[in-house]
Write a protein that holds these residues in place. Structure first.
Motif, PDB file in Angstrom:
ATOM      1  N   LEU A   1       7.225  -0.744 -12.100  1.00  0.00           N
ATOM      2  CA  LEU A   1       7.170   0.714 -12.165  1.00  0.00           C
ATOM      3  C   LEU A   1       7.798   1.349 -10.935  1.00  0.00           C
ATOM      4  CD1 LEU A   1       3.588   1.253 -13.646  1.00  0.00           C
ATOM      5  CD2 LEU A   1       5.774   1.678 -14.776  1.00  0.00           C
ATOM      6  N   TYR A   2       7.606   0.745  -9.786  1.00  0.00           N
ATOM      7  CA  TYR A   2       8.194   1.263  -8.554  1.00  0.00           C
ATOM      8  C   TYR A   2       9.717   1.239  -8.643  1.00  0.00           C
ATOM      9  CZ  TYR A   2       9.288   1.747  -3.582  1.00  0.00           C
ATOM     10  OH  TYR A   2       9.797   2.167  -2.380  1.00  0.00           O
ATOM     11  N   VAL A   3      10.265   0.125  -9.152  1.00  0.00           N
ATOM     12  CA  VAL A   3      11.716   0.003  -9.276  1.00  0.00           C
ATOM     13  C   VAL A   3      12.254   0.983 -10.329  1.00  0.00           C
ATOM     14  CG1 VAL A   3      13.560  -1.551 -10.042  1.00  0.00           C
ATOM     15  CG2 VAL A   3      11.832  -2.362  -8.450  1.00  0.00           C
ATOM     16  N   ALA A   4      11.449   1.313 -11.337  1.00  0.00           N
ATOM     17  CA  ALA A   4      11.900   2.238 -12.381  1.00  0.00           C
ATOM     18  C   ALA A   4      11.800   3.698 -11.949  1.00  0.00           C
ATOM     19  CB  ALA A   4      11.093   2.019 -13.658  1.00  0.00           C
ATOM     20  N   LEU A   5      10.753   4.057 -11.166  1.00  0.00           N
ATOM     21  CA  LEU A   5      10.469   5.465 -10.892  1.00  0.00           C
ATOM     22  C   LEU A   5      10.865   5.928  -9.496  1.00  0.00           C
ATOM     23  CD1 LEU A   5       6.944   5.849 -12.549  1.00  0.00           C
ATOM     24  CD2 LEU A   5       9.169   6.353 -13.518  1.00  0.00           C
ATOM     25  N   VAL A   6      10.784   5.039  -8.511  1.00  0.00           N
ATOM     26  CA  VAL A   6      10.978   5.460  -7.124  1.00  0.00           C
ATOM     27  C   VAL A   6      12.289   4.935  -6.548  1.00  0.00           C
ATOM     28  CG1 VAL A   6       9.982   5.481  -4.805  1.00  0.00           C
ATOM     29  CG2 VAL A   6       8.481   5.569  -6.804  1.00  0.00           C
TER      30      VAL A   6
ATOM     31  N   GLY B   1      10.613   2.174  10.528  1.00  0.00           N
ATOM     32  CA  GLY B   1       9.810   0.966  10.662  1.00  0.00           C
ATOM     33  C   GLY B   1       8.324   1.179  10.492  1.00  0.00           C
ATOM     34  N   ARG B   2       7.944   2.160   9.717  1.00  0.00           N
ATOM     35  CA  ARG B   2       6.525   2.445   9.504  1.00  0.00           C
ATOM     36  C   ARG B   2       6.102   1.998   8.100  1.00  0.00           C
ATOM     37  NH1 ARG B   2       5.474   8.381  12.298  1.00  0.00           N
ATOM     38  NH2 ARG B   2       6.570   7.932  14.263  1.00  0.00           N
ATOM     39  N   ALA B   3       4.898   1.452   8.023  1.00  0.00           N
ATOM     40  CA  ALA B   3       4.331   0.966   6.762  1.00  0.00           C
ATOM     41  C   ALA B   3       5.261  -0.017   6.072  1.00  0.00           C
ATOM     42  CB  ALA B   3       4.008   2.142   5.838  1.00  0.00           C
ATOM     43  N   VAL B   4       5.887  -0.910   6.873  1.00  0.00           N
ATOM     44  CA  VAL B   4       6.787  -1.910   6.314  1.00  0.00           C
ATOM     45  C   VAL B   4       6.229  -3.308   6.591  1.00  0.00           C
ATOM     46  CG1 VAL B   4       8.811  -0.441   6.551  1.00  0.00           C
ATOM     47  CG2 VAL B   4       8.198  -1.981   8.422  1.00  0.00           C
ATOM     48  N   LEU B   5       6.718  -4.274   5.838  1.00  0.00           N
ATOM     49  CA  LEU B   5       6.306  -5.661   6.018  1.00  0.00           C
ATOM     50  C   LEU B   5       6.968  -6.242   7.264  1.00  0.00           C
ATOM     51  CD1 LEU B   5       6.643  -6.922   2.323  1.00  0.00           C
ATOM     52  CD2 LEU B   5       4.520  -6.439   3.546  1.00  0.00           C
ATOM     53  N   THR B   6       6.202  -6.958   8.035  1.00  0.00           N
ATOM     54  CA  THR B   6       6.753  -7.645   9.213  1.00  0.00           C
ATOM     55  C   THR B   6       6.941  -9.135   8.956  1.00  0.00           C
ATOM     56  OG1 THR B   6       4.504  -7.927  10.075  1.00  0.00           O
ATOM     57  CG2 THR B   6       5.742  -5.974  10.785  1.00  0.00           C
TER      58      THR B   6
ATOM     59  N   SER C   1       0.823  -1.210   0.000  1.00  0.00           N
ATOM     60  CA  SER C   1       0.000   0.000   0.000  1.00  0.00           C
ATOM     61  C   SER C   1       0.855   1.258   0.000  1.00  0.00           C
ATOM     62  CB  SER C   1      -0.930   0.005   1.210  1.00  0.00           C
ATOM     63  OG  SER C   1      -0.179  -0.072   2.418  1.00  0.00           O
ATOM     64  N   ALA C   2       1.967   1.248   0.760  1.00  0.00           N
ATOM     65  CA  ALA C   2       2.859   2.410   0.802  1.00  0.00           C
ATOM     66  C   ALA C   2       3.584   2.572  -0.535  1.00  0.00           C
ATOM     67  CB  ALA C   2       3.862   2.266   1.938  1.00  0.00           C
ATOM     68  N   ARG C   3       4.017   1.455  -1.117  1.00  0.00           N
ATOM     69  CA  ARG C   3       4.684   1.526  -2.419  1.00  0.00           C
ATOM     70  C   ARG C   3       3.731   2.081  -3.470  1.00  0.00           C
ATOM     71  NH1 ARG C   3       6.566  -3.800  -1.393  1.00  0.00           N
ATOM     72  NH2 ARG C   3       5.241  -4.594  -3.083  1.00  0.00           N
ATOM     73  N   TRP C   4       2.496   1.611  -3.447  1.00  0.00           N
ATOM     74  CA  TRP C   4       1.534   2.058  -4.439  1.00  0.00           C
ATOM     75  C   TRP C   4       1.205   3.540  -4.265  1.00  0.00           C
ATOM     76  CZ3 TRP C   4      -2.630  -1.685  -6.572  1.00  0.00           C
ATOM     77  CH2 TRP C   4      -2.021  -2.897  -6.943  1.00  0.00           C
ATOM     78  N   ALA C   5       1.163   4.003  -3.012  1.00  0.00           N
ATOM     79  CA  ALA C   5       0.886   5.423  -2.776  1.00  0.00           C
ATOM     80  C   ALA C   5       2.013   6.289  -3.337  1.00  0.00           C
ATOM     81  CB  ALA C   5       0.708   5.678  -1.280  1.00  0.00           C
TER      82      ALA C   5
ATOM     83  N   LEU D   1      10.729  10.221   1.358  1.00  0.00           N
ATOM     84  CA  LEU D   1       9.709   9.803   2.313  1.00  0.00           C
ATOM     85  C   LEU D   1       9.702   8.284   2.484  1.00  0.00           C
ATOM     86  CD1 LEU D   1       7.401  10.613   4.162  1.00  0.00           C
ATOM     87  CD2 LEU D   1       5.844  10.501   2.187  1.00  0.00           C
ATOM     88  N   THR D   2       9.896   7.547   1.386  1.00  0.00           N
ATOM     89  CA  THR D   2       9.962   6.080   1.521  1.00  0.00           C
ATOM     90  C   THR D   2      11.166   5.668   2.365  1.00  0.00           C
ATOM     91  OG1 THR D   2      11.228   5.831  -0.548  1.00  0.00           O
ATOM     92  CG2 THR D   2       8.827   5.751  -0.708  1.00  0.00           C
TER      93      THR D   2
END
Length: 561
Positions: free
Chosen positions: A332-337, A311-316, A238-242, A303-304
């Motif tokens: 797309l995340y790996v290409a843009l962010v 440790g916020r909005a991360v996978l546990t 969800s954080a990656r998509w945002a 911000l990411t």
């Protein structure tokens, strides 16, 4: 005994056969790379340089030529759709190979694009003409993505990537001569449409002789990228998509704004509603386009990093869910962010200096480069043959000389001194061109004082031609040094974990402001003349010098720390 002798004689046959097979495969890869390099360089030369000579001959105003040169942004933005080229199989063509299918598709679009240009009169249908040029530029940029990936993937011990890269550059340079010098010479003897149809024929020949016979590589497993982003400690989907949504909307707005303005500028003229002003658009929207394509992605990336560090909005726990939509979003995340996230995390506040330097380093000569042919042909009244020789034959050798000097200075002086020299010399080159536009009084004085006028006269060049050769010599040597220094700098600043995507993203930013500035430069050339604008762009180069000095201080402090 006979059997033994036969066996003894047969034993060397297999290693010899394998050796011959390796040699044949190496030669096949090398020949293919030469053809792909030519196929990449030809459309770039025809669309970004030679096309403007055609438009200048048709008396298209420089403001319109400047806006049309924005099709070159396709090469700057190609990293945006590179994940699609990397992963998406093409129905009906995928059986040809993972990379060959995309290369063949792009070459077919290029042939159609050149055919469309040949069938359209830019003087009466500039909008349709621009549309064909855009599709051709988009296909060319997409072909570059596939060719770059092919070069890296087929490399092995027998044909290492360094060898293939050198062969690629050789093919690219040959294409620059064919698409520049030869095209101009042909245009002096036949119509421009026939020139572009001939170049489309060359693309067809490459398709039949090279592309269809090229080796290719298998498609990799699809789960490696997802597995890397699904580990504990990584951002939750969800954080990656945002973050991706924010960056994607920003890029979409920037590209849409540029496209909408281009359509309005290239639409048929209407006395009731004249074309919009390029300078007004650049002043009003240019800074916001830079914010949308640079600042917003940089803030999202930072911000990411902050979320992961706290440790916020991360996978546990490992995330095992997989879907086509998530796979596409991950790419797309790996290409843009991710590239900017890694860079900002590693350099911290220093990333602002690095990005500022990348944005401004080539500004001095990128702004006016698209107007070189109209300047030589229409303003200075040189013939097509003279410009073909000076700019594309003699000029390419001067560029190679500059690149060699840049490599030597890098070794002799070090990285930052060479980069600083590369930022200063193009500024002086702009003053040389300003003098050329005003009659070349100072160029003549230098040529006489150094004996270069007499030297060139021995080869049959008159004083007027010597002025052009001297100006192009200084400009191309300067930009060759600058280019070699800057490529080496960016190669050193990127992370080895994100080499391909990070370099693609940073190199695209190099041309962003210069490409946007071409629109306003075209209008300024029409309004104020070449000499004045050359001096303005020289002043703009001082910004790059300041950024290089700031980066030098940052690097020195980092080394001391």
């Amino acid at each position: 005994m006979a059997s033994s002798a036969a066996n003894d004689g047969a034993k060397p046959a297999r290693p010899k056969g394998l050796k011959l097979l390796r040699i044949a495969l190496r030669q096949r890869k090398s020949a293919t790379m030469l053809g792909f390099g030519f196929s990449s360089g030809l459309p770039y030369a025809l669309l970004i340089g030679t096309l403007n000579a055609w438009l200048g001959e048709e008396k298209i105003d420089l403001a319109t030529i400047g806006v049309l040169s924005w099709i070159g942004l396709s090469y700057s933005f190609k990293f945006l759709w590179s994940p699609l080229v990397d992963r998406m199989p093409l129905p009906g063509l995928d059986r040809l190979g993972r990379r060959k299918s995309w290369i063949l598709l792009c070459q077919m679009v290029l042939v159609l694009g050149f055919g469309g240009l040949a069938a359209t009169n830019p003087a009466t249908a500039i909008g349709t003409f621009a549309l064909f040029a855009f599709f051709a530029a988009f296909a060319s940029a997409t072909q570059d993505v596939a060719v770059d990936a092919w070069r890296i993937e087929v490399a092995d011990e027998a044909t290492p990537v360094e060898l293939l890269s050198s062969i690629y550059q050789f093919g690219y340079r040959i294409a620059s001569i064919v698409g520049g010098a030869l095209a101009l010479v042909m245009a002096g003897r036949m119509s421009w449409p026939l020139v572009y149809l001939s170049m489309a024929g060359l693309i067809v020949a490459i398709m039949l002789v090279v592309t269809l016979r090229a080796p290719d590589t298998p498609r990799p497993e699809q789960g490696a990228l997802h597995a890397a982003l699904a580990q504990p400690g990584e951002l939750a989907p969800s954080a990656r998509w945002a973050a991706l949504a924010v960056v994607g909307v920003s890029w979409a707005w920037a590209i849409g704004t540029i496209g909408h303005f281009m359509v309005g500028m290239l639409a048929p003229a209407d006395p009731a509603s004249p074309h919009p002003s390029v300078s007004d658009f650049t002043r009003s929207y240019g800074p916001w386009i830079v914010v949308a394509t640079v600042v917003v992605p940089l803030v999202a990336a930072a911000l990411t990093n902050w979320l992961k560090a706290h440790g916020r909005a991360v996978l546990t726990a490992p995330d095992a869910r997989v879907s086509p939509l998530r796979t596409a979003a991950n790419h797309l995340y790996v290409a843009l962010v991710s590239p900017l996230a890694e860079l900002s995390g590693r350099l911290r506040w220093g990333v602002l200096i690095v990005i500022g330097m990348i944005l401004t380093y080539t500004l001095c000569y990128n702004i006016w480069s698209s107007f070189a042919f109209p300047f030589y042909l229409e303003h200075l009244k040189y013939t097509k043959d003279e410009v073909a020789f000076a700019s594309k034959l003699f000029g390419i050798f001067m560029t190679i000389l500059g690149i060699s000097l840049g490599g030597y200075l890098f070794t002799a002086l070090g990285r930052m001194p060479t980069i600083l020299i590369g930022a200063i010399l193009p500024i002086l080159g702009n003053f040389v061109y300003a003098d050329l536009a005003e009659g070349a009084r100072h160029i003549d004085a230098v040529g006489n004082a150094t004996g270069l006028n007499a030297l060139f006269a021995l080869f049959g060049f008159d004083a007027r031609m010597v002025r052009l050769l001297l100006a192009i010599s200084f400009e191309n040597v300067s930009t060759g040094i600058a280019g070699a220094a800057f490529v080496a700098y960016m190669s050193g600043i990127v992370s080895k974990s994100y080499t391909a995507v990070q370099y693609a993203l940073l190199s695209s930013l190099t041309f962003l402001i210069g490409s946007l500035g071409r629109g306003i430069a075209g209008e300024a050339f029409d309004t104020y003349g070449y000499a004045t604008v050359f001096r303005w762009t020289a002043a703009a180069g001082l910004v790059a010098v300041v950024m290089v000095l700031l980066e030098w201080v940052r690097v020195a402090r980092a080394e001391r720390a």
